[in-house]
Design a protein around this motif. Structure first.
Motif, PDB file in Angstrom:
ATOM      1  N   SER A 176       5.636  -1.855  -6.568  1.00 10.24           N
ATOM      2  CA  SER A 176       6.381  -2.145  -5.342  1.00 10.24           C
ATOM      3  C   SER A 176       7.729  -1.450  -5.308  1.00 10.24           C
ATOM      4  N   SER A 177       8.318  -1.186  -6.489  1.00  8.59           N
ATOM      5  CA  SER A 177       9.633  -0.541  -6.535  1.00  8.59           C
ATOM      6  C   SER A 177       9.558   0.955  -6.235  1.00  8.59           C
ATOM      7  N   THR A 178       8.408   1.574  -6.490  1.00 13.51           N
ATOM      8  CA  THR A 178       8.271   3.022  -6.261  1.00 13.51           C
ATOM      9  C   THR A 178       7.478   3.341  -5.007  1.00 13.51           C
ATOM     10  N   ASN A 179       6.848   2.345  -4.417  1.00 16.41           N
ATOM     11  CA  ASN A 179       5.958   2.577  -3.282  1.00 16.41           C
ATOM     12  C   ASN A 179       6.663   3.297  -2.140  1.00 16.41           C
ATOM     13  N   SER A 180       7.811   2.755  -1.722  1.00 14.78           N
ATOM     14  CA  SER A 180       8.520   3.328  -0.574  1.00 14.78           C
ATOM     15  C   SER A 180       9.001   4.749  -0.861  1.00 14.78           C
ATOM     16  N   PHE A 181       9.419   5.008  -2.089  1.00 18.49           N
ATOM     17  CA  PHE A 181       9.898   6.354  -2.435  1.00 18.49           C
ATOM     18  C   PHE A 181       8.758   7.369  -2.440  1.00 18.49           C
ATOM     19  N   ILE A 182       7.572   6.953  -2.882  1.00 20.54           N
ATOM     20  CA  ILE A 182       6.417   7.858  -2.848  1.00 20.54           C
ATOM     21  C   ILE A 182       6.011   8.142  -1.407  1.00 20.54           C
ATOM     22  N   LEU A 183       6.030   7.112  -0.565  1.00 16.89           N
ATOM     23  CA  LEU A 183       5.712   7.312   0.855  1.00 16.89           C
ATOM     24  C   LEU A 183       6.741   8.223   1.522  1.00 16.89           C
ATOM     25  N   ALA A 184       7.997   8.105   1.112  1.00 12.55           N
ATOM     26  CA  ALA A 184       9.030   9.001   1.633  1.00 12.55           C
ATOM     27  C   ALA A 184       8.735  10.447   1.242  1.00 12.55           C
ATOM     28  N   GLY A 185       8.217  10.646   0.019  1.00 12.24           N
ATOM     29  CA  GLY A 185       7.828  11.983  -0.408  1.00 12.24           C
ATOM     30  C   GLY A 185       6.686  12.535   0.432  1.00 12.24           C
ATOM     31  N   ILE A 186       5.726  11.681   0.800  1.00  8.66           N
ATOM     32  CA  ILE A 186       4.617  12.111   1.661  1.00  8.66           C
ATOM     33  C   ILE A 186       5.135  12.549   3.026  1.00  8.66           C
ATOM     34  N   ILE A 187       6.092  11.793   3.566  1.00  4.86           N
ATOM     35  CA  ILE A 187       6.671  12.153   4.868  1.00  4.86           C
ATOM     36  C   ILE A 187       7.485  13.442   4.759  1.00  4.86           C
ATOM     37  N   CYS A 188       8.155  13.663   3.629  1.00  2.00           N
ATOM     38  CA  CYS A 188       8.867  14.935   3.425  1.00  2.00           C
ATOM     39  C   CYS A 188       7.900  16.112   3.495  1.00  2.00           C
ATOM     40  N   PHE A 189       6.758  15.970   2.844  1.00  2.00           N
ATOM     41  CA  PHE A 189       5.734  17.017   2.905  1.00  2.00           C
ATOM     42  C   PHE A 189       5.261  17.218   4.344  1.00  2.00           C
ATOM     43  N   ALA A 190       5.026  16.114   5.066  1.00  2.00           N
ATOM     44  CA  ALA A 190       4.584  16.201   6.461  1.00  2.00           C
ATOM     45  C   ALA A 190       5.640  16.883   7.326  1.00  2.00           C
ATOM     46  N   MET A 191       6.915  16.596   7.070  1.00  2.00           N
ATOM     47  CA  MET A 191       7.985  17.201   7.860  1.00  2.00           C
ATOM     48  C   MET A 191       8.052  18.714   7.632  1.00  2.00           C
ATOM     49  N   ILE A 192       7.912  19.146   6.389  1.00  2.00           N
ATOM     50  CA  ILE A 192       7.925  20.586   6.098  1.00  2.00           C
ATOM     51  C   ILE A 192       6.762  21.278   6.804  1.00  2.00           C
ATOM     52  N   LEU A 193       5.588  20.657   6.730  1.00  2.00           N
ATOM     53  CA  LEU A 193       4.422  21.219   7.412  1.00  2.00           C
ATOM     54  C   LEU A 193       4.640  21.255   8.918  1.00  2.00           C
ATOM     55  N   TYR A 194       5.265  20.195   9.457  1.00  2.00           N
ATOM     56  CA  TYR A 194       5.540  20.164  10.895  1.00  2.00           C
ATOM     57  C   TYR A 194       6.512  21.263  11.304  1.00  2.00           C
ATOM     58  N   LEU A 195       7.535  21.500  10.509  1.00  2.00           N
ATOM     59  CA  LEU A 195       8.508  22.543  10.843  1.00  2.00           C
ATOM     60  C   LEU A 195       7.827  23.905  10.952  1.00  2.00           C
ATOM     61  N   LEU A 196       6.882  24.177  10.068  1.00  2.00           N
ATOM     62  CA  LEU A 196       6.145  25.440  10.128  1.00  2.00           C
ATOM     63  C   LEU A 196       5.271  25.505  11.385  1.00  2.00           C
ATOM     64  N   LEU A 197       4.581  24.412  11.686  1.00  2.00           N
ATOM     65  CA  LEU A 197       3.702  24.384  12.855  1.00  2.00           C
ATOM     66  C   LEU A 197       4.497  24.448  14.160  1.00  2.00           C
ATOM     67  N   SER A 198       5.624  23.735  14.213  1.00  2.00           N
ATOM     68  CA  SER A 198       6.437  23.754  15.432  1.00  2.00           C
ATOM     69  C   SER A 198       7.077  25.115  15.642  1.00  2.00           C
ATOM     70  N   TRP A 199       7.438  25.804  14.549  1.00  2.00           N
ATOM     71  CA  TRP A 199       7.975  27.158  14.673  1.00  2.00           C
ATOM     72  C   TRP A 199       6.923  28.084  15.279  1.00  2.00           C
ATOM     73  N   ARG A 200       5.682  27.957  14.820  1.00  2.00           N
ATOM     74  CA  ARG A 200       4.594  28.756  15.378  1.00  2.00           C
ATOM     75  C   ARG A 200       4.370  28.424  16.848  1.00  2.00           C
ATOM     76  N   TYR A 201       4.388  27.131  17.177  1.00  2.00           N
ATOM     77  CA  TYR A 201       4.161  26.722  18.560  1.00  2.00           C
ATOM     78  C   TYR A 201       5.292  27.183  19.470  1.00  2.00           C
ATOM     79  N   SER A 202       6.531  27.183  18.966  1.00  2.00           N
ATOM     80  CA  SER A 202       7.668  27.679  19.750  1.00  2.00           C
ATOM     81  C   SER A 202       7.490  29.156  20.086  1.00  2.00           C
ATOM     82  N   LYS A 203       6.976  29.927  19.126  1.00  2.00           N
ATOM     83  CA  LYS A 203       6.717  31.344  19.369  1.00  2.00           C
ATOM     84  C   LYS A 203       5.659  31.520  20.451  1.00  2.00           C
ATOM     85  N   ILE A 204       4.623  30.678  20.425  1.00  2.00           N
ATOM     86  CA  ILE A 204       3.572  30.750  21.438  1.00  2.00           C
ATOM     87  C   ILE A 204       4.131  30.427  22.819  1.00  2.00           C
ATOM     88  N   LEU A 205       4.963  29.381  22.900  1.00  2.00           N
ATOM     89  CA  LEU A 205       5.583  29.027  24.176  1.00  2.00           C
ATOM     90  C   LEU A 205       6.476  30.138  24.694  1.00  2.00           C
TER      91      LEU A 205
END
Length: 296
Positions: free
Chosen positions: A243-272
């Motif tokens: 329980s003490s590490t759960n939230s920090f691991i989930l935060a790491g998962i969201i960090c990975f998702a955010m990095i992936l999103y930044l790459l995808l949104s950059w590509r989508y901005s170029k398309i727009l």
């Protein structure tokens, strides 16, 4: 609960006459599926351009372009299952966290399971404040927050909420006394901010940016991200995290998702940007033709 549900059902059907019923259009799901399948079978990876262009020989080019636009919009939503997987997991984790807190307020005891109501309550309040105050104020200042940036900020708030929850959990483990349940308020407030900026904005992009004929298809794919998110939640439950590490691991998962999103949104901005440039060029050509016809 049954009375509330019955009231909602009666209200829904009593107001049905005032609902807008869109006339049925052509079935987009079979068309989109056939176009994607034709493109996959005949895609030439060495050729320039989109793989879907190879389907124009066998399908209406207009429909192919509509499917391309829909898939471009969906590319921004690829990371949403990760967000939903963590978001749905938060409810069980934070309710369990509340069960270990001091819920006593004088002679009255707050049922710890009721803390889940904080998220929808904050959502209702914040949506009104954002729509009526914050966004108009930003526009008056000349600082409108674009939808893609809102989603990025939403990821940051999600990480912040998880870090707050993890810090509260650590303080509970290191404290000799029970921690007041009021300490759970900040993380629920911040995750509500994240949900509005991220999930609500992503749904807005999915619906408004999709071609008219593909809005139903894109909306269905949006709902599909929630389904995948529930599967991810079920998998996360199986993880042997404390329980003490759960939230920090989930935060790491969201960090990975955010990095992936930044790459995808950059590509989508170029398309727009390319689409806007193409539309501007077409409008310029149209004006030139109108000017030439006026002088001829």
């Amino acid at each position: 609960m049954l009375l509330v549900f019955g009231f909602v059902v009666i209200l829904f059907f009593s107001m049905s006459k005032s609902y807008y019923r869109a006339p049925p259009k052509r079935e987009t799901y079979p068309v989109a599926g056939k176009i994607i399948w034709a493109a996959l079978k005949r895609c030439n990876c060495s050729s320039s351009g989109s793989c879907l262009d190879s389907a124009k020989k066998y399908h209406d080019p207009v429909q192919v372009e509509e499917v391309k636009s829909a898939l471009d919009v969906l590319s921004v939503l690829y990371v949403m299952p990760l967000f939903w997987g963590v978001f749905f997991q938060i409810y069980s984790i934070w309710i369990f966290q509340a069960s270990k807190m001091d819920c006593q307020f004088g002679s009255w005891t707050l049922p710890y399971s009721q803390v889940a109501i904080l998220n929808p309550a904050f959502d209702i309040i914040l949506i009104i404040l954002f729509d009526r105050l914050l966004w108009p104020f930003c526009r008056r200042l000349g600082l409108p927050l674009k939808p893609l940036r809102k989603i990025g900020v939403g990821f940051i708030f999600t990480i912040a909420a998880l870090l707050i929850a993890g810090s509260v959990e650590l303080s509970m483990e290191n404290s000799d006394n029970l921690v007041s349940i009021l300490w759970i308020l900040p993380q629920f407030f911040v995750i509500s901010l994240a949900e509005i900026l991220l999930a609500v904005t992503a749904y807005e992009i999915a619906y408004t940016q999709a071609p008219d004929s593909m809005k139903g298809f894109v909306t269905a794919m949006w709902e599909f991200t929630l389904a995948i998110g529930n599967v991810i939640t079920a998998l996360l439950v199986l993880m042997p995290w404390t329980s003490s590490t759960n939230s920090f691991i989930l935060a790491g998962i969201i960090c990975f998702a955010m990095i992936l999103y930044l790459l995808l949104s950059w590509r989508y901005s170029k398309i727009l940007a390319r689409k806007e440039k193409l539309i501007a060029g077409m409008e310029l050509d149209k004006r030139k033709k109108n000017t030439e016809s006026n002088f001829s």
